[in-house]
Design an enzyme around this catalytic site. Sequence first.
Site, PDB file in Angstrom:
ATOM      1  N   TYR A 155       0.789  -1.264  -0.010  1.00 34.68           N
ATOM      2  CA  TYR A 155      -0.064  -0.083   0.150  1.00 34.68           C
ATOM      3  C   TYR A 155       0.772   1.493   0.149  1.00 34.68           C
ATOM      4  CZ  TYR A 155      -3.311   3.593   1.583  1.00 34.68           C
ATOM      5  OH  TYR A 155      -4.132   4.711   1.733  1.00 34.68           O
ATOM      6  N   ARG A 162       1.215   6.685  -6.669  1.00 35.27           N
ATOM      7  CA  ARG A 162       0.042   7.984  -6.890  1.00 35.27           C
ATOM      8  C   ARG A 162       0.611   8.951  -6.773  1.00 35.27           C
ATOM      9  NH1 ARG A 162      -5.239   6.985  -3.665  1.00 35.27           N
ATOM     10  NH2 ARG A 162      -3.681   6.922  -1.802  1.00 35.27           N
ATOM     11  N   TYR A 215      -1.091  12.446   7.126  1.00 34.91           N
ATOM     12  CA  TYR A 215      -1.024  11.364   8.144  1.00 34.91           C
ATOM     13  C   TYR A 215       0.625  11.329   8.446  1.00 34.91           C
ATOM     14  CZ  TYR A 215      -5.270   8.485   7.280  1.00 34.91           C
ATOM     15  OH  TYR A 215      -6.567   8.048   7.134  1.00 34.91           O
ATOM     16  N   ARG A 228     -11.826  12.882   2.075  1.00 34.81           N
ATOM     17  CA  ARG A 228     -12.852  12.147   2.350  1.00 34.81           C
ATOM     18  C   ARG A 228     -13.905  11.933   1.799  1.00 34.81           C
ATOM     19  NH1 ARG A 228      -9.708   9.032   5.608  1.00 34.81           N
ATOM     20  NH2 ARG A 228      -8.132  10.479   7.114  1.00 34.81           N
ATOM     21  N   GLU A 335     -14.358  -1.347   5.831  1.00 41.14           N
ATOM     22  CA  GLU A 335     -14.107   0.107   5.337  1.00 41.14           C
ATOM     23  C   GLU A 335     -15.634   0.222   4.448  1.00 41.14           C
ATOM     24  OE1 GLU A 335     -10.490   1.425   3.442  1.00 41.14           O
ATOM     25  OE2 GLU A 335     -11.491   2.194   1.854  1.00 41.14           O
TER      26      GLU A 335
HETATM   27  C1  3EB Z   1      -8.061   5.659   5.665  1.00 40.33           C
HETATM   28  O1  3EB Z   1      -8.978   6.294   6.010  1.00 40.33           O
HETATM   29  C2  3EB Z   1      -8.418   4.201   5.212  1.00 40.33           C
HETATM   30  O2  3EB Z   1      -5.646   5.365  -0.314  1.00 40.33           O
HETATM   31  O3  3EB Z   1      -7.222   6.162  -1.656  1.00 40.33           O
HETATM   32  C3  3EB Z   1      -9.730   5.027   2.448  1.00 40.33           C
HETATM   33  C4  3EB Z   1     -10.276   5.758   1.377  1.00 40.33           C
HETATM   34  C5  3EB Z   1      -8.341   4.615   2.635  1.00 40.33           C
HETATM   35  C6  3EB Z   1      -9.044   5.891   0.453  1.00 40.33           C
HETATM   36  C7  3EB Z   1      -6.764   5.556  -0.381  1.00 40.33           C
HETATM   37  C8  3EB Z   1      -7.514   4.617   1.783  1.00 40.33           C
HETATM   38  C9  3EB Z   1      -7.711   5.337   0.533  1.00 40.33           C
HETATM   39  O4  3EB Z   1      -7.124   5.906   5.579  1.00 40.33           O
HETATM   40  C10 3EB Z   1      -8.132   3.963   4.172  1.00 40.33           C
END
Ligand code: 3EB
Length: 348
Positions: A155, A162, A215, A228, A335
Amino acid sequence: MAFLGGLSLNFLPAEVPAQMPAQWWDEVLGVAVYGGVSPTGWPQYVPSVHVSMPPLSGADGACEVWRARGPLVDGTLAGIRYRRNESVIFGCIELPEGEFAGQDMAESPSGLHRATRSIYERLFTLLDEMRYPGLLRVWNYLPGINLETDGSERYWQFNAGRQDAFIQCGRTTGGNVPAACALGSAAGPVALYFIAAREAPVAIENPRQVSAYRYPERYGPRSPTFARAGLSRPHGSPLLFVSGTASIVGHETCHHGDATAQTVESLRNIEAVLTEARRHAVDARFGLQDLAYKVYVRNPDEFEIVQSAFEAHLACDVPVLYLQADVCRSDLLVEVEASAGHGVEYAL
Ligand code: 3EB
């Protein structure tokens, strides 16, 4: 109402599209097929992507069909198959990462990193050339998302590829970024599909969560590039895509080992995103009961408890496709993604 917001989402058993009349296909933008099946008898011109991710209820295979009013135009550009009308475009690509293995290891450490970068560079080339700069939603599926190869988590490699492409193509990597999800499939190529429009969406964040593009480094050296949610109006009325949403508060996973509590926490996060959407646009009055959902469950044994928690929290019938998938952090068991403001037909 069928094309409210300019789009209609149909959830169908995999064998159903082949039985549809020609006029139905005239208004199909593209299809994602989930499960072991590879449906036949479809028109060649419809972009479709196959994802090795079994549905957890009903048939062996399920289709997510995105439709829009015709006349539609199809084609291939930069290796991406697309179909579009004047306001929206659907596109998809499946790229076997093996084609990128072993090349130029000093410059880029993994085949997945290179494959992801290539996919996103093609995507941005297509959006620029076809003039649909507004990326509303991207679905990313890759095999072995939780595995460690070439010295890092896959990941993380995906995130690096990306982000490289966003930078290379002059796109911002924080703030105005698209809604997305990234899930682990059981096998197969890296698969991506997307919906884009003429105007950029408004990116929405969740006040309960640190933005993913901020993050801390313990979740990977290169941050994920997604918002989001994204709010747009390709047909005037509000259209909302809520990204994959998990049991994360701040930046930390909550409710380790408890799929029920993780489901409820994910829905609380979606409620917070919906509240934010209303803050951006008074007419984006979507509640949990107005959304169409996909729910990704890591352990098939936990499907029933996730479904019970989901149904209990919503207290009404909503369209939902349950799929078995690996979530991008190994401590996440579920999820949930969603969308609203478009037509929905549910036949699963
Ligand atoms: C998170 O909130 C959970 O890498 O495109 C959610 C939505 C998540 C999109 C992405 C990853 C992605 O981090 C994982």
